[in-house]
Design a protein around this motif. Structure first.
Motif, PDB file in Angstrom:
ATOM      1  N   ALA A 150       0.841  -1.198   0.000  1.00 28.16           N
ATOM      2  CA  ALA A 150       0.000   0.000   0.000  1.00 28.16           C
ATOM      3  C   ALA A 150       0.874   1.246   0.000  1.00 28.16           C
ATOM      4  O   ALA A 150       0.599   2.209  -0.736  1.00 28.16           O
ATOM      5  N   GLY A 151       1.934   1.235   0.796  1.00 31.34           N
ATOM      6  CA  GLY A 151       2.822   2.387   0.830  1.00 31.34           C
ATOM      7  C   GLY A 151       3.472   2.637  -0.523  1.00 31.34           C
ATOM      8  O   GLY A 151       3.491   3.771  -1.017  1.00 31.34           O
ATOM      9  N   LEU A 152       3.955   1.556  -1.141  1.00 30.53           N
ATOM     10  CA  LEU A 152       4.614   1.683  -2.442  1.00 30.53           C
ATOM     11  C   LEU A 152       3.633   2.214  -3.488  1.00 30.53           C
ATOM     12  O   LEU A 152       3.954   3.132  -4.256  1.00 30.53           O
ATOM     13  N   SER A 153       2.404   1.647  -3.506  1.00 30.03           N
ATOM     14  CA  SER A 153       1.402   2.105  -4.467  1.00 30.03           C
ATOM     15  C   SER A 153       1.049   3.565  -4.214  1.00 30.03           C
ATOM     16  O   SER A 153       0.867   4.334  -5.162  1.00 30.03           O
ATOM     17  N   ALA A 154       0.954   3.949  -2.938  1.00 29.06           N
ATOM     18  CA  ALA A 154       0.615   5.334  -2.612  1.00 29.06           C
ATOM     19  C   ALA A 154       1.690   6.268  -3.152  1.00 29.06           C
ATOM     20  O   ALA A 154       1.383   7.330  -3.716  1.00 29.06           O
ATOM     21  N   VAL A 155       2.959   5.851  -3.002  1.00 27.27           N
ATOM     22  CA  VAL A 155       4.048   6.689  -3.507  1.00 27.27           C
ATOM     23  C   VAL A 155       3.959   6.819  -5.020  1.00 27.27           C
ATOM     24  O   VAL A 155       4.046   7.918  -5.581  1.00 27.27           O
ATOM     25  N   VAL A 156       3.741   5.662  -5.697  1.00 23.93           N
ATOM     26  CA  VAL A 156       3.634   5.706  -7.164  1.00 23.93           C
ATOM     27  C   VAL A 156       2.461   6.592  -7.577  1.00 23.93           C
ATOM     28  O   VAL A 156       2.587   7.460  -8.449  1.00 23.93           O
ATOM     29  N   PHE A 157       1.324   6.401  -6.914  1.00 26.24           N
ATOM     30  CA  PHE A 157       0.112   7.167  -7.209  1.00 26.24           C
ATOM     31  C   PHE A 157       0.379   8.662  -7.071  1.00 26.24           C
ATOM     32  O   PHE A 157       0.096   9.456  -7.979  1.00 26.24           O
ATOM     33  N   ALA A 158       0.967   9.052  -5.938  1.00 21.65           N
ATOM     34  CA  ALA A 158       1.211  10.472  -5.689  1.00 21.65           C
ATOM     35  C   ALA A 158       2.233  11.033  -6.669  1.00 21.65           C
ATOM     36  O   ALA A 158       2.073  12.145  -7.175  1.00 21.65           O
ATOM     37  N   LEU A 159       3.262  10.236  -6.976  1.00 21.01           N
ATOM     38  CA  LEU A 159       4.293  10.728  -7.889  1.00 21.01           C
ATOM     39  C   LEU A 159       3.726  10.978  -9.275  1.00 21.01           C
ATOM     40  O   LEU A 159       3.989  12.014  -9.889  1.00 21.01           O
ATOM     41  N   VAL A 160       2.918  10.023  -9.794  1.00 21.44           N
ATOM     42  CA  VAL A 160       2.400  10.221 -11.152  1.00 21.44           C
ATOM     43  C   VAL A 160       1.360  11.332 -11.156  1.00 21.44           C
ATOM     44  O   VAL A 160       1.259  12.084 -12.126  1.00 21.44           O
ATOM     45  N   LEU A 161       0.590  11.470 -10.071  1.00 23.89           N
ATOM     46  CA  LEU A 161      -0.363  12.579 -10.001  1.00 23.89           C
ATOM     47  C   LEU A 161       0.384  13.903 -10.056  1.00 23.89           C
ATOM     48  O   LEU A 161       0.001  14.827 -10.783  1.00 23.89           O
ATOM     49  N   ASN A 162       1.468  13.981  -9.290  1.00 29.04           N
ATOM     50  CA  ASN A 162       2.248  15.216  -9.273  1.00 29.04           C
ATOM     51  C   ASN A 162       2.926  15.468 -10.613  1.00 29.04           C
ATOM     52  O   ASN A 162       3.236  16.599 -10.953  1.00 29.04           O
ATOM     53  N   ALA A 163       3.171  14.393 -11.385  1.00 30.50           N
ATOM     54  CA  ALA A 163       3.790  14.555 -12.696  1.00 30.50           C
ATOM     55  C   ALA A 163       2.767  15.000 -13.725  1.00 30.50           C
ATOM     56  O   ALA A 163       3.105  15.178 -14.899  1.00 30.50           O
ATOM     57  N   GLY A 164       1.514  15.131 -13.326  1.00 37.66           N
ATOM     58  CA  GLY A 164       0.516  15.670 -14.243  1.00 37.66           C
ATOM     59  C   GLY A 164      -0.347  14.636 -14.933  1.00 37.66           C
ATOM     60  O   GLY A 164      -1.112  14.961 -15.827  1.00 37.66           O
TER      61      GLY A 164
END
Lengths: 352, 345
Positions: B70-84
């Motif tokens: 869950a932590g890893l997915s959350a990081v990926v999710f937030a990173l791609v969201l921040n990438a636009g």
């Protein structure tokens, strides 16, 4: 080329890995090979080895106790509270060890008297003990006891109960000659448990229960009593680990050691113990703990960030078990082939 | 109906209602609908992890890496969201991250043969480390509003996420009830050798149980990011143990083969409401873990005591029956025997 039997053992392989590891790290960074530094460096991770030695006995019976990391914190906080209450530190240590043993014995009693999976029970205990350890100071404070030491609640939250007497913190930082106290304690415990496991009836009972508890019961092994005893011993040993950590950090905290669960189980499994019980050795656990600890320190010394270390530890855990499984498959395959060949030879001779 | 009333899920549900009512006597605010809805809302993260965990435990495995996934997915999710990246593709990426992470677990357990607890402990460290490597150890903040607004949107005062969860739960329960290949999880967990002999692909079933666990952990990550709005490094820390506790509390046996999705749902609700009740009773939060641990211990031990009592009574009844029939046949035998003797000549 044939190897003597002891050279094929898992422990010997671990010892070779340890030596190679130290040599490689020393070749990269010669200051690493200073013997005194190496010995004192163990203090950083010795609590993992101590707890892993206790867990080895439990895993030998086919059980598991993941509540040990909470018992460490509980023992630490009991000592701290005793100290704040003004009890002599010796009695504080005794009380902490008693609490640890009692917690372990409680685990063992519930596990021995029911057929519930030890993982479930110790999971509940993990929450229970860590909750008691974090809640106890607030409760005592509510009841009007001064539970937080000199700095009050704020300081407690940051640094736990500090100001422990020198005679106690010496256990964490002092040493005899080149040998730091924590290492001496760990080795003493390892020798005693190793003796228990290999030289006493109790140790053979543990192994027998791990192989098959039902058969052990019919053979006349007092299964319940043995289980309670082994979990109590684990509680005691983990409490020692918690106290050593407390002395090393010079402050008593409820969350001491909470991060160590992965490392502890890795040390036991890497040390050659089977999670299904009946197999394992204290020597292997100690060697695996040293391999892991020095690996971590070496990586940090080489400038690898501490973030990558759990990745490597995790891969090592999976890899070592995978390797063992692979070796097992090869062995059966070779045995099958040999049996097949001898059989064919026999048939051919009969025919001729 | 009787079966439902006798089930462990129902017992825990009754316990939960009793606990809430008891607390309501002290503090009426507990029974406001908005409080109850908020309890459900804050249990979503744990509930998703628990549902994923349920598949694994049904198939007699255990997955202690769900929190890290869950932590890893959350990081990926937030990173791609921040990438636009827009919201929906980002969600898909989070789910795929979880699925892949779960598949790695499944590969190790089902195809290499590593014991589940070892495999997932290893990946627990690995994923948690990867999470820090991806972010450089810092929190991810300033996540776009789109995901947060999704989390606070309410329909009939119930958050959209809760509605989504209800749909998910219904779909999974129908799957487990109607679809044969989903029921394989039960068969494999109950008796892997028997399942193999029946022609069930045991390895694939094990593999998919871990993959599904990862997938649900990915979904939990989406809920987490939506509700919290940033990703601290502790995301999901210790949640794997809570998820296992929830599932076991709800009645899934670690020996595999028993339990249902309601176990996961009710178990997660129970653990979350324990936390909330502590707040309403003004108990310091530091006691939450102790209470959760005590409840789990009490439920599994009393479940054992009840099971043993039922079994003992059944055994006693059967013994009495056998003794009875023994006596009857003895009583009957002797005359029968003599009559036969008389009849023979």
């Amino acid at each position: 080329m044939t190897f003597p039997i002891w050279a094929k053992s898992w422990e010997f392989m671990l010892a070779v890995v340890l030596v190679v590891e130290l040599l490689v790290l020393g070749a990269i960074n010669p200051t690493f090979l200073n013997v005194e530094n190496l010995l004192f460096a163990t203090s950083d991770f010795i609590h993992v080895i101590i707890a892993a030695v206790g867990l080895t006995l439990v895993i030998m019976t086919g059980g598991i106790d993941i509540s040990g990391v909470s018992i460490m914190g509980l023992a630490s906080i009991v000592l701290g509270l005793m100290f704040v209450a003004g009890v002599p530190i010796g009695f504080g240590v005794l009380a902490a060890l008693l609490v640890g043993t009692a917690a372990g014995a409680f685990n063992g009693t519930v596990i021995a008297k029911t057929d519930i999976n030890p993982l479930v029970i110790t999971l509940a205990m993990l929450f229970l003990y860590s909750g008691i350890a974090t809640g106890l100071p607030t409760l005592l404070d509510l009841l009007g006891f001064k539970a937080y030491g000199a700095g009050g609640f704020q300081a407690y939250q940051y640094e736990g109960i500090s100001g422990l007497p020198k005679s106690f913190t010496w256990v964490g930082s002092g040493g005899v000659g080149w040998f730091p106290m924590p290492l001496i304690i760990a080795l003493t415990i390892a020798v005693i448990t190793g003796w228990l496991l290999t030289r006493t009836r109790f140790g053979r009972f543990l192994k027998l229960i791990g192989v098959n508890a039902e058969v052990a019961r019919f053979t006349g092994v007092p299964v319940r009593r043995t289980l309670i005893a082994v979990y109590a011993i684990n509680g005691l040993v983990t409490a020692v680990a918690g106290l050593v950590l407390t002395a090393y950090f010079t402050s008593a905290r409820s969350d001491l050691g909470a991060e160590a669960l992965l490392n502890i189980i890795t040390a036991v499994v890497l040390g050659g113990s089977s999670i299904y019980g009946g197999q394992g050795s204290v020597l292997g656990t100690v060697l695996a703990g040293l391999v892991l600890g020095f690996l971590r320190q070496g990586l940090l010394a080489l400038g690898v960030t501490s973030d990558v270390v759990p990745v490597i530890v995790g891969l090592l855990l999976i890899g070592s078990v995978g390797l063992k499984i692979g070796m097992g498959v090869m062995q059966t395959r070779r045995a099958n082939r040999e049996a097949y060949d001898t059989e064919r030879l026999a048939v051919a001779q009969n025919g001729g | 109906m009787i079966r439902v009333l006798k089930s462990r899920e129902f017992l825990v549900l009754v316990l939960m209602v009793a606990m809430i009512l008891a607390v309501a006597m002290v503090n009426k605010a507990v029974l406001y609908p908005i409080t109850l809805i908020n309890i459900v809302n804050s249990s979503l993260f744990l509930m998703l992890l628990a549902i994923g965990q349920m598949f694994v435990i049904l198939a007699r495995g255990i997955d202690v890496s769900v929190g890290a996934i869950a932590g890893l997915s959350a990081v990926v999710f937030a990173l791609v969201l921040n990438a636009g990246v827009p919201l929906v593709p980002a969600m898909l990426l989070a789910l795929i991250t979880g699925l892949l992470a779960g598949m790695v677990n499944g590969l190790g357990v089902a195809f290499v043969g590593i014991p589940p607890i070892i495999m997932t402990l290893g990946t627990l460290g690995t994923y948690r480390g990867m999470m820090r490597v991806l972010t450089g150890g810092s929190w991810i903040e300033s996540i776009p509003q789109s995901i947060k607004s999704f989390a606070v949107t309410r329909f009939q005062t119930v958050p959209l996420m809760v509605w989504t969860m209800i749909v998910v739960v219904i779909v999974v329960s129908v799957l487990l009830w109607k679809i044969r290949s989903v029921r394989y999880f039960y068969a494999v967990g109950d008796n892997a050798d028997g399942a193999y002999l029946l022609g069930i692909n045991v390895r694939m079933t094990r593999f998919w149980s871990f993959a599904l666990s990862g997938l649900f952990a990915g979904a939990a990550a989406i809920v987490f990011v939506g509700q919290i709005g940033f990703v601290p490094m502790q995301t999901g820390n210790g949640q794997e143990l809570k998820a296992i506790a929830a599932v076991v509390l709800g009645g899934v046996s670690l020996m595999g083969g028993t339990g249902s999705i309601w176990s996961a749902v009710i178990g997660a609700l129970f653990l979350t409401s324990v936390d909330s009740m502590m707040i309403f009773l003004h108990v310091p939060g530091s006691w939450n873990n102790a209470v959760a641990g005590f409840v789990l211990l009490a439920v599994v031990v009393s479940d054992y005591v009840i099971r043993r009592a039922v079994r003992n009574r059944r055994l006693a009844a059967r013994a009495a029956e056998m003794r009875q029939s023994d006596r009857e046949s003895n009583d009957g035998d002797t005359p029968d025997f003599s009559r036969e003797l008389e009849a023979t000549p």
